[in-house]
Design a protein around this motif. Structure first.
Motif, PDB file in Angstrom:
ATOM      1  N   ALA A   3       0.816  -1.205   0.000  1.00 36.87           N
ATOM      2  CA  ALA A   3       0.000   0.000   0.000  1.00 36.87           C
ATOM      3  C   ALA A   3       0.854   1.260   0.000  1.00 36.87           C
ATOM      4  O   ALA A   3       0.507   2.274  -0.598  1.00 36.87           O
ATOM      5  CB  ALA A   3      -0.933   0.005   1.216  1.00 36.87           C
ATOM      6  N   SER A   4       2.001   1.211   0.716  1.00 38.50           N
ATOM      7  CA  SER A   4       2.869   2.380   0.784  1.00 38.50           C
ATOM      8  C   SER A   4       3.501   2.711  -0.558  1.00 38.50           C
ATOM      9  O   SER A   4       4.033   3.796  -0.755  1.00 38.50           O
ATOM     10  CB  SER A   4       3.983   2.150   1.815  1.00 38.50           C
ATOM     11  N   GLN A   5       3.452   1.775  -1.494  1.00 36.67           N
ATOM     12  CA  GLN A   5       4.041   2.001  -2.804  1.00 36.67           C
ATOM     13  C   GLN A   5       3.002   2.383  -3.855  1.00 36.67           C
ATOM     14  O   GLN A   5       3.345   2.694  -4.985  1.00 36.67           O
ATOM     15  CB  GLN A   5       4.783   0.732  -3.264  1.00 36.67           C
ATOM     16  N   ARG A   6       1.716   2.346  -3.477  1.00 39.06           N
ATOM     17  CA  ARG A   6       0.660   2.664  -4.430  1.00 39.06           C
ATOM     18  C   ARG A   6       0.350   4.154  -4.396  1.00 39.06           C
ATOM     19  O   ARG A   6       0.569   4.849  -3.411  1.00 39.06           O
ATOM     20  CB  ARG A   6      -0.618   1.889  -4.091  1.00 39.06           C
ATOM     21  N   MET A   7      -0.201   4.641  -5.485  1.00 38.33           N
ATOM     22  CA  MET A   7      -0.701   6.010  -5.478  1.00 38.33           C
ATOM     23  C   MET A   7      -1.942   6.068  -4.615  1.00 38.33           C
ATOM     24  O   MET A   7      -2.637   5.072  -4.417  1.00 38.33           O
ATOM     25  CB  MET A   7      -1.013   6.455  -6.901  1.00 38.33           C
ATOM     26  N   LEU A  59       6.628  10.119  -1.860  1.00 34.92           N
ATOM     27  CA  LEU A  59       6.240   8.865  -1.219  1.00 34.92           C
ATOM     28  C   LEU A  59       5.383   7.990  -2.123  1.00 34.92           C
ATOM     29  O   LEU A  59       4.843   6.982  -1.677  1.00 34.92           O
ATOM     30  CB  LEU A  59       5.495   9.158   0.094  1.00 34.92           C
ATOM     31  N   GLY A  60       5.259   8.373  -3.384  1.00 31.05           N
ATOM     32  CA  GLY A  60       4.544   7.540  -4.343  1.00 31.05           C
ATOM     33  C   GLY A  60       3.078   7.854  -4.487  1.00 31.05           C
ATOM     34  O   GLY A  60       2.349   7.096  -5.134  1.00 31.05           O
ATOM     35  N   GLY A  61       2.632   8.956  -3.905  1.00 29.93           N
ATOM     36  CA  GLY A  61       1.224   9.327  -3.987  1.00 29.93           C
ATOM     37  C   GLY A  61       0.987  10.433  -4.996  1.00 29.93           C
ATOM     38  O   GLY A  61       1.879  10.843  -5.739  1.00 29.93           O
ATOM     39  N   ARG A  62      -0.238  10.928  -5.021  1.00 30.66           N
ATOM     40  CA  ARG A  62      -0.606  11.976  -5.968  1.00 30.66           C
ATOM     41  C   ARG A  62      -1.527  12.975  -5.289  1.00 30.66           C
ATOM     42  O   ARG A  62      -2.409  12.605  -4.514  1.00 30.66           O
ATOM     43  CB  ARG A  62      -1.308  11.382  -7.194  1.00 30.66           C
ATOM     44  N   SER A  63      -1.306  14.237  -5.584  1.00 30.96           N
ATOM     45  CA  SER A  63      -2.189  15.295  -5.099  1.00 30.96           C
ATOM     46  C   SER A  63      -2.204  16.402  -6.140  1.00 30.96           C
ATOM     47  O   SER A  63      -1.422  16.393  -7.090  1.00 30.96           O
ATOM     48  CB  SER A  63      -1.682  15.844  -3.750  1.00 30.96           C
ATOM     49  N   ILE A  64      -3.102  17.344  -5.956  1.00 33.85           N
ATOM     50  CA  ILE A  64      -3.140  18.532  -6.793  1.00 33.85           C
ATOM     51  C   ILE A  64      -2.853  19.729  -5.899  1.00 33.85           C
ATOM     52  O   ILE A  64      -3.512  19.915  -4.871  1.00 33.85           O
ATOM     53  CB  ILE A  64      -4.503  18.699  -7.480  1.00 33.85           C
ATOM     54  N   ALA A  65      -1.869  20.527  -6.267  1.00 31.16           N
ATOM     55  CA  ALA A  65      -1.481  21.684  -5.467  1.00 31.16           C
ATOM     56  C   ALA A  65      -2.049  22.964  -6.081  1.00 31.16           C
ATOM     57  O   ALA A  65      -1.766  23.273  -7.239  1.00 31.16           O
ATOM     58  CB  ALA A  65       0.036  21.781  -5.374  1.00 31.16           C
ATOM     59  N   VAL A  66      -2.817  23.690  -5.301  1.00 32.16           N
ATOM     60  CA  VAL A  66      -3.304  25.003  -5.703  1.00 32.16           C
ATOM     61  C   VAL A  66      -2.476  26.038  -4.945  1.00 32.16           C
ATOM     62  O   VAL A  66      -2.395  25.989  -3.712  1.00 32.16           O
ATOM     63  CB  VAL A  66      -4.796  25.176  -5.377  1.00 32.16           C
ATOM     64  N   TYR A  67      -1.844  26.954  -5.664  1.00 34.74           N
ATOM     65  CA  TYR A  67      -1.023  27.963  -4.986  1.00 34.74           C
ATOM     66  C   TYR A  67      -1.024  29.263  -5.766  1.00 34.74           C
ATOM     67  O   TYR A  67      -1.331  29.286  -6.956  1.00 34.74           O
ATOM     68  CB  TYR A  67       0.418  27.454  -4.792  1.00 34.74           C
ATOM     69  N   THR A  68      -0.677  30.351  -5.085  1.00 35.05           N
ATOM     70  CA  THR A  68      -0.577  31.654  -5.725  1.00 35.05           C
ATOM     71  C   THR A  68       0.862  31.897  -6.180  1.00 35.05           C
ATOM     72  O   THR A  68       1.801  31.339  -5.626  1.00 35.05           O
ATOM     73  CB  THR A  68      -0.984  32.779  -4.753  1.00 35.05           C
ATOM     74  N   ALA A 275      -5.373   8.273   2.906  1.00 39.41           N
ATOM     75  CA  ALA A 275      -5.960   8.142   1.576  1.00 39.41           C
ATOM     76  C   ALA A 275      -5.739   6.754   0.996  1.00 39.41           C
ATOM     77  O   ALA A 275      -6.521   6.283   0.163  1.00 39.41           O
ATOM     78  CB  ALA A 275      -5.378   9.200   0.638  1.00 39.41           C
ATOM     79  N   GLN A 276      -4.685   6.095   1.441  1.00 34.67           N
ATOM     80  CA  GLN A 276      -4.387   4.738   0.979  1.00 34.67           C
ATOM     81  C   GLN A 276      -5.130   3.679   1.779  1.00 34.67           C
ATOM     82  O   GLN A 276      -4.954   2.489   1.551  1.00 34.67           O
ATOM     83  CB  GLN A 276      -2.881   4.484   1.053  1.00 34.67           C
ATOM     84  N   GLY A 277      -5.969   4.122   2.723  1.00 36.60           N
ATOM     85  CA  GLY A 277      -6.794   3.179   3.468  1.00 36.60           C
ATOM     86  C   GLY A 277      -6.185   2.697   4.768  1.00 36.60           C
ATOM     87  O   GLY A 277      -6.724   1.771   5.398  1.00 36.60           O
TER      88      GLY A 277
END
Length: 320
Positions: A3-7, A59-68, A275-277
C-alpha cells in the motif's frame, strides 16, 4: 504491491496562499555589521501545502497543489514546481511571491531562519482561490489547507475552505496558526496539526507537561473542533488524540541536520496513508517517520522516501 508504494486511492487537494521561494546557505559565523561569505546556495519551492504535495509525490502518492504566484520570484517558483512534475493549478497575483532565507552557522551548528511577509492579495485574488477549491474539491477525499495567510486575506479564509470542503463531501485538514486556526476550528475540521507553540497560543497557556498537552488536544476533540488532533512536539515526539483515545509516540533516534520542512513532511505522510486506506494509528506512525526523516536532510531539503519507509517499518513493527 504494498500500500505504501501505491498512489493514493482518494484524491488529495492542497492549498497554499502564501508560498515562498526557500533559499538556504551556510556561513562560518553570523556576525552583525560584517559581510558574511556564504557557501553555495540551495533554492526550493516552499510553503505548507506545496511542501505537502511535494512529499506526497516523493512517497509515491498523488495530489493537486493550488497555490498563488506573482512577479519574477513567482515565475522562478513556478518553474521549480514544474520541474518536479507536481500536478498544480496556479492563481496569478499582482504582488511578488515572497522569499525565505535559512542560514546554517557551521561553527556552532545553529540555524537561523528569516521568514518574509508575503504579498498583499486583493479580494479578487483570494476569492479566485476559493473558487478553485469549489471546482476541485475531491468528494470522499481530502483538502489540506496549510500555511500562513498573506496580507489582505481575511482571518476566516480557512474557515470558508472548511465549509467548502464539507459541502463538497471532502475532509478538511488544517495546519496554520493564530486567528486563521481559530476560525477553522470553530467550523470543525477533520484533522488539525498544531505544534506545541501553536496549541499554546490557541488555548492561551503554556503546555509544559505531557498531561497538559494531552488535555488540550483532547479538549478540541470533546468540543467537536476536530476529529483528530496531531500535536507535534519536536524531539519530544507527537500526540494523536481522537474519540478513540490518545496515542503518544516518541521519535526515532536520528541525526538532526535541519528541522525545516519536518512538519509538512509529517502532515503529508499522514494524509497520504489515510488516503491509501491505512488506520489513523498507522498513518500517525508514518507521519512521525516522515517528520524524523525530514530532519536528517540538509537545509530546506524535504524527507527522502527510503528514510521514511525504513523508519516507518520500525515504528509499525512495534504495533500490537
Amino acid at each position: 504491491m504494498e500500500a505504501s508504494q501505491r498512489m493514493s486511492a482518494q484524491q488529495i487537494l492542497t492549498l497554499t496562499l502564501n508560498p515562498a521561494l526557500d533559499i538556504s546557505t551556510s556561513t562560518e559565523q553570523v556576525v552583525g555589521a560584517h559581510k558574511l561569505r556564504c557557501s553555495t546556495s540551495r533554492v526550493d519551492p516552499g510553503g505548507g501545502g506545496v511542501n505537502v504535495s511535494r512529499v506526497i509525490q516523493r512517497l509515491g502518492g498523488r495530489s493537486i497543489a493550488v497555490y498563488t504566484a506573482g512577479g519574477p520570484v513567482g515565475e522562478a517558483y513556478r518553474r521549480l514546481i514544474e520541474a518536479e512534475r507536481i500536478p498544480s493549478v496556479v492563481v496569478p497575483v499582482q504582488g511578488s511571491t515572497r522569499e525565505n532565507f535559512t542560514v546554517d552557522e557551521t561553527s556552532t551548528g545553529k540555524q537561523y531562519r528569516f521568514v518574509l511577509e508575503g504579498p498583499e492579495l486583493t479580494e479578487d485574488e483570494w476569492r479566485a482561490c476559493l473558487d478553485l477549491v469549489i471546482q476541485a474539491v475531491p468528494p470522499g477525499g481530502y483538502v489540506v489547507a496549510s500555511g500562513s495567510l498573506p496580507p489582505g486575506v481575511p482571518d476566516d479564509f480557512y474557515a470558508r475552505v472548511v465549509r467548502l470542503a464539507q459541502e463538497g463531501g471532502a475532509r478538511c485538514i488544517v495546519d496554520t496558526s493564530g486567528p486563521a486556526l481559530r476560525g477553522a476550528l470553530a467550523e470543525g475540521v477533520f484533522l488539525v496539526k498544531p505544534s506545541r507553540r501553536e496549541l499554546e497560543e490557541y488555548v492561551g497557556e503554556e503546555l509544559n507537561s505531557p498531561e497538559s498537552q494531552v488535555e488540550a488536544a483532547s479538549t478540541l476533540i470533546a468540543r467537536g473542533s476536530a476529529e483528530y488532533v496531531a500535536l507535534t512536539l519536536g524531539e519530544a515526539g507527537a500526540v494523536l488524540a481522537s474519540t478513540s483515545g490518545v496515542v503518544r509516540l516518541g521519535v526515532p533516534t536520528v541525526k538532526v541536520v535541519s528541522t525545516v520542512g519536518a512538519g509538512d513532511s509529517f502532515l503529508a505522510a499522514f494524509v497520504l496513508r489515510l488516503a491509501q486506506g491505512r488506520s489513523a494509528e498507522e498513518a500517525f506512525k508514518a507521519a512521525v517517520a516522515a517528520g524524523s526523516a525530514a530532519v536528517m536532510t540538509p537545509a530546506t531539503e524535504l524527507c527522502c522516501r527510503g528514510d521514511v519507509e525504513r523508519l516507518e517499518a520500525g515504528l509499525l513493527a512495534g504495533m500490537p
